[in-house]
Design a protein around this motif. Structure first.
Motif, PDB file in Angstrom:
ATOM      1  N   PRO A  38       0.810  -1.217   0.000  1.00  0.00           N
ATOM      2  CA  PRO A  38       0.000   0.000   0.000  1.00  0.00           C
ATOM      3  C   PRO A  38       0.848   1.276   0.000  1.00  0.00           C
ATOM      4  O   PRO A  38       1.639   1.507   0.915  1.00  0.00           O
ATOM      5  CB  PRO A  38      -0.809  -0.094   1.295  1.00  0.00           C
ATOM      6  CG  PRO A  38      -0.802  -1.536   1.661  1.00  0.00           C
ATOM      7  CD  PRO A  38       0.513  -2.070   1.160  1.00  0.00           C
ATOM      8  N   ALA A  39       0.696   2.086  -1.031  1.00  0.00           N
ATOM      9  CA  ALA A  39       1.374   3.383  -1.116  1.00  0.00           C
ATOM     10  C   ALA A  39       0.805   4.179  -2.274  1.00  0.00           C
ATOM     11  O   ALA A  39       0.496   3.627  -3.328  1.00  0.00           O
ATOM     12  CB  ALA A  39       2.873   3.205  -1.300  1.00  0.00           C
ATOM     13  N   MET A  40       0.665   5.483  -2.050  1.00  0.00           N
ATOM     14  CA  MET A  40       0.253   6.403  -3.110  1.00  0.00           C
ATOM     15  C   MET A  40       1.502   7.089  -3.643  1.00  0.00           C
ATOM     16  O   MET A  40       2.408   7.419  -2.878  1.00  0.00           O
ATOM     17  CB  MET A  40      -0.708   7.451  -2.556  1.00  0.00           C
ATOM     18  CG  MET A  40      -1.170   8.471  -3.576  1.00  0.00           C
ATOM     19  SD  MET A  40      -2.424   9.552  -2.842  1.00  0.00           S
ATOM     20  CE  MET A  40      -2.544  10.813  -4.096  1.00  0.00           C
ATOM     21  N   HIS A  41       1.549   7.321  -4.958  1.00  0.00           N
ATOM     22  CA  HIS A  41       2.669   8.016  -5.573  1.00  0.00           C
ATOM     23  C   HIS A  41       2.196   9.311  -6.216  1.00  0.00           C
ATOM     24  O   HIS A  41       1.240   9.308  -6.991  1.00  0.00           O
ATOM     25  CB  HIS A  41       3.352   7.132  -6.616  1.00  0.00           C
ATOM     26  CG  HIS A  41       4.121   6.017  -6.011  1.00  0.00           C
ATOM     27  ND1 HIS A  41       4.479   4.894  -6.710  1.00  0.00           N
ATOM     28  CD2 HIS A  41       4.603   5.829  -4.752  1.00  0.00           C
ATOM     29  CE1 HIS A  41       5.149   4.069  -5.914  1.00  0.00           C
ATOM     30  NE2 HIS A  41       5.229   4.621  -4.723  1.00  0.00           N
ATOM     31  N   ILE A  42       2.884  10.406  -5.856  1.00  0.00           N
ATOM     32  CA  ILE A  42       2.654  11.710  -6.462  1.00  0.00           C
ATOM     33  C   ILE A  42       3.989  12.210  -6.998  1.00  0.00           C
ATOM     34  O   ILE A  42       5.047  11.769  -6.554  1.00  0.00           O
ATOM     35  CB  ILE A  42       2.045  12.716  -5.461  1.00  0.00           C
ATOM     36  CG1 ILE A  42       2.934  12.888  -4.221  1.00  0.00           C
ATOM     37  CG2 ILE A  42       0.641  12.269  -5.058  1.00  0.00           C
ATOM     38  CD1 ILE A  42       2.436  13.932  -3.220  1.00  0.00           C
ATOM     39  N   ASP A  43       3.952  13.130  -7.968  1.00  0.00           N
ATOM     40  CA  ASP A  43       5.216  13.637  -8.504  1.00  0.00           C
ATOM     41  C   ASP A  43       5.703  14.836  -7.690  1.00  0.00           C
ATOM     42  O   ASP A  43       5.040  15.279  -6.746  1.00  0.00           O
ATOM     43  CB  ASP A  43       5.119  13.919 -10.004  1.00  0.00           C
ATOM     44  CG  ASP A  43       4.244  15.116 -10.365  1.00  0.00           C
ATOM     45  OD1 ASP A  43       4.022  16.019  -9.532  1.00  0.00           O
ATOM     46  OD2 ASP A  43       3.786  15.151 -11.522  1.00  0.00           O
ATOM     47  N   THR A  44       6.859  15.360  -8.047  1.00  0.00           N
ATOM     48  CA  THR A  44       7.467  16.439  -7.259  1.00  0.00           C
ATOM     49  C   THR A  44       6.634  17.722  -7.282  1.00  0.00           C
ATOM     50  O   THR A  44       6.567  18.426  -6.275  1.00  0.00           O
ATOM     51  CB  THR A  44       8.897  16.725  -7.732  1.00  0.00           C
ATOM     52  OG1 THR A  44       8.898  16.938  -9.142  1.00  0.00           O
ATOM     53  CG2 THR A  44       9.834  15.591  -7.383  1.00  0.00           C
ATOM     54  N   ASP A  45       5.987  18.039  -8.412  1.00  0.00           N
ATOM     55  CA  ASP A  45       5.126  19.218  -8.442  1.00  0.00           C
ATOM     56  C   ASP A  45       3.985  19.076  -7.440  1.00  0.00           C
ATOM     57  O   ASP A  45       3.658  20.010  -6.707  1.00  0.00           O
ATOM     58  CB  ASP A  45       4.521  19.420  -9.846  1.00  0.00           C
ATOM     59  CG  ASP A  45       5.521  19.948 -10.862  1.00  0.00           C
ATOM     60  OD1 ASP A  45       6.635  20.385 -10.475  1.00  0.00           O
ATOM     61  OD2 ASP A  45       5.186  19.923 -12.057  1.00  0.00           O
ATOM     62  N   GLU A  46       3.365  17.905  -7.418  1.00  0.00           N
ATOM     63  CA  GLU A  46       2.246  17.663  -6.501  1.00  0.00           C
ATOM     64  C   GLU A  46       2.710  17.681  -5.044  1.00  0.00           C
ATOM     65  O   GLU A  46       2.025  18.228  -4.177  1.00  0.00           O
ATOM     66  CB  GLU A  46       1.575  16.334  -6.841  1.00  0.00           C
ATOM     67  CG  GLU A  46       0.901  16.362  -8.194  1.00  0.00           C
ATOM     68  CD  GLU A  46       0.564  15.007  -8.761  1.00  0.00           C
ATOM     69  OE1 GLU A  46      -0.413  14.930  -9.529  1.00  0.00           O
ATOM     70  OE2 GLU A  46       1.265  14.029  -8.452  1.00  0.00           O
ATOM     71  N   ALA A  47       3.871  17.111  -4.777  1.00  0.00           N
ATOM     72  CA  ALA A  47       4.408  17.106  -3.415  1.00  0.00           C
ATOM     73  C   ALA A  47       4.722  18.527  -2.953  1.00  0.00           C
ATOM     74  O   ALA A  47       4.418  18.904  -1.813  1.00  0.00           O
ATOM     75  CB  ALA A  47       5.659  16.228  -3.348  1.00  0.00           C
ATOM     76  N   ASN A  48       5.318  19.324  -3.829  1.00  0.00           N
ATOM     77  CA  ASN A  48       5.628  20.710  -3.468  1.00  0.00           C
ATOM     78  C   ASN A  48       4.357  21.512  -3.222  1.00  0.00           C
ATOM     79  O   ASN A  48       4.285  22.306  -2.280  1.00  0.00           O
ATOM     80  CB  ASN A  48       6.480  21.367  -4.559  1.00  0.00           C
ATOM     81  CG  ASN A  48       7.890  20.815  -4.592  1.00  0.00           C
ATOM     82  OD1 ASN A  48       8.391  20.283  -3.615  1.00  0.00           O
ATOM     83  ND2 ASN A  48       8.527  20.918  -5.747  1.00  0.00           N
ATOM     84  N   ALA A  49       3.344  21.320  -4.062  1.00  0.00           N
ATOM     85  CA  ALA A  49       2.074  22.035  -3.881  1.00  0.00           C
ATOM     86  C   ALA A  49       1.417  21.676  -2.552  1.00  0.00           C
ATOM     87  O   ALA A  49       0.766  22.517  -1.926  1.00  0.00           O
ATOM     88  CB  ALA A  49       1.126  21.724  -5.037  1.00  0.00           C
ATOM     89  N   ALA A  50       1.602  20.446  -2.115  1.00  0.00           N
ATOM     90  CA  ALA A  50       0.997  19.983  -0.864  1.00  0.00           C
ATOM     91  C   ALA A  50       1.839  20.333   0.362  1.00  0.00           C
ATOM     92  O   ALA A  50       1.400  20.139   1.489  1.00  0.00           O
ATOM     93  CB  ALA A  50       0.788  18.470  -0.916  1.00  0.00           C
ATOM     94  N   GLY A  51       3.043  20.834   0.144  1.00  0.00           N
ATOM     95  CA  GLY A  51       3.938  21.095   1.273  1.00  0.00           C
ATOM     96  C   GLY A  51       4.381  19.806   1.926  1.00  0.00           C
ATOM     97  O   GLY A  51       4.612  19.742   3.128  1.00  0.00           O
ATOM     98  N   ALA A  52       4.510  18.757   1.120  1.00  0.00           N
ATOM     99  CA  ALA A  52       4.872  17.438   1.648  1.00  0.00           C
ATOM    100  C   ALA A  52       6.318  17.420   2.118  1.00  0.00           C
ATOM    101  O   ALA A  52       7.210  17.875   1.416  1.00  0.00           O
ATOM    102  CB  ALA A  52       4.670  16.379   0.569  1.00  0.00           C
TER     103      ALA A  52
END
Length: 189
Positions: A164-178
């Motif tokens: 179990p894991a979700m994958h997002i790209d770097t743009d999405e991670a940056n937008a989320a403040g991840a």
């Protein structure tokens, strides 16, 4: 199960055995640098230079070898490199941008194969059952960040070999403040 790990997937490539041999030499096999969360997937010691119309990136390779070569970048990467990269599920490369890959022993030009990976959740069947979702279903996911981010259009991918894991790209991670360890949960089906 409720919540699942959310990982940022930076730009990377997958190579076919044929392209591995062109880039690194006849009979060459990719070598493990670091295991990833998905069983059997690993960051390779090998890197390649990937050329685009407006520049190039030195990129990591994810093993093992695949049936065909594919490179995953962010939308920001695509704009800065002068290409149009469509958001697609991994493996859906028909009519996508191409690139030239340079390794220590040769180079390969791909007519297609560069995508922005569609955000997705890997789930084994038991976890999918627990979350009441099916393979290829589209869901909304809330991320545990300070920015109260909810991503729609998240594809569920179910396979016995997944963790179990979700994958997002770097743009999405940056937008989320991840930052650091991040978790998400399905909020709409």
């Amino acid at each position: 199960m409720g919540k699942f790990l959310v990982e940022t997937s930076a730009r990377h490539g997958h190579l076919s055995q044929k392209d591995v041999e062109t880039l690194f030499g006849e009979g060459y096999r990719l070598t493990l640098k670091k295991e990833l969360s998905q069983p059997g997937q690993f960051v390779c010691n090998e890197k390649v230079t990937v050329k685009f119309p407006k520049g190039q990136y030195n990129m990591s390779i994810i093993g093992p070898e695949r049936p065909f070569s594919q490179f995953e970048i962010s939308a920001t990467d695509a704009r800065s490199m002068g290409i149009t990269a469509y958001t697609r599920e991994s493996g859906d490369i028909t009519e996508t941008a191409g690139c030239t890959i340079v390794g220590p022993k040769g180079e390969v030009t791909l007519d297609e194969g560069v995508i922005v990976s569609k955000r997705h959740i890997h789930l084994p069947p038991a976890a999918a059952d627990e979350l009441d979702v099916k393979d290829k279903q589209i869901v909304w996911v809330r991320l545990d960040t300070d920015k109260s981010v909810i991503y729609g259009d998240v594809v569920v991918r179910v396979n016995e070999s997944f963790s179990p894991a979700m994958h997002i790209d770097t743009d999405e991670a940056n937008a989320a403040g991840a930052a650091g360890e991040l978790y998400g949960e399905i909020v709409s089906i």
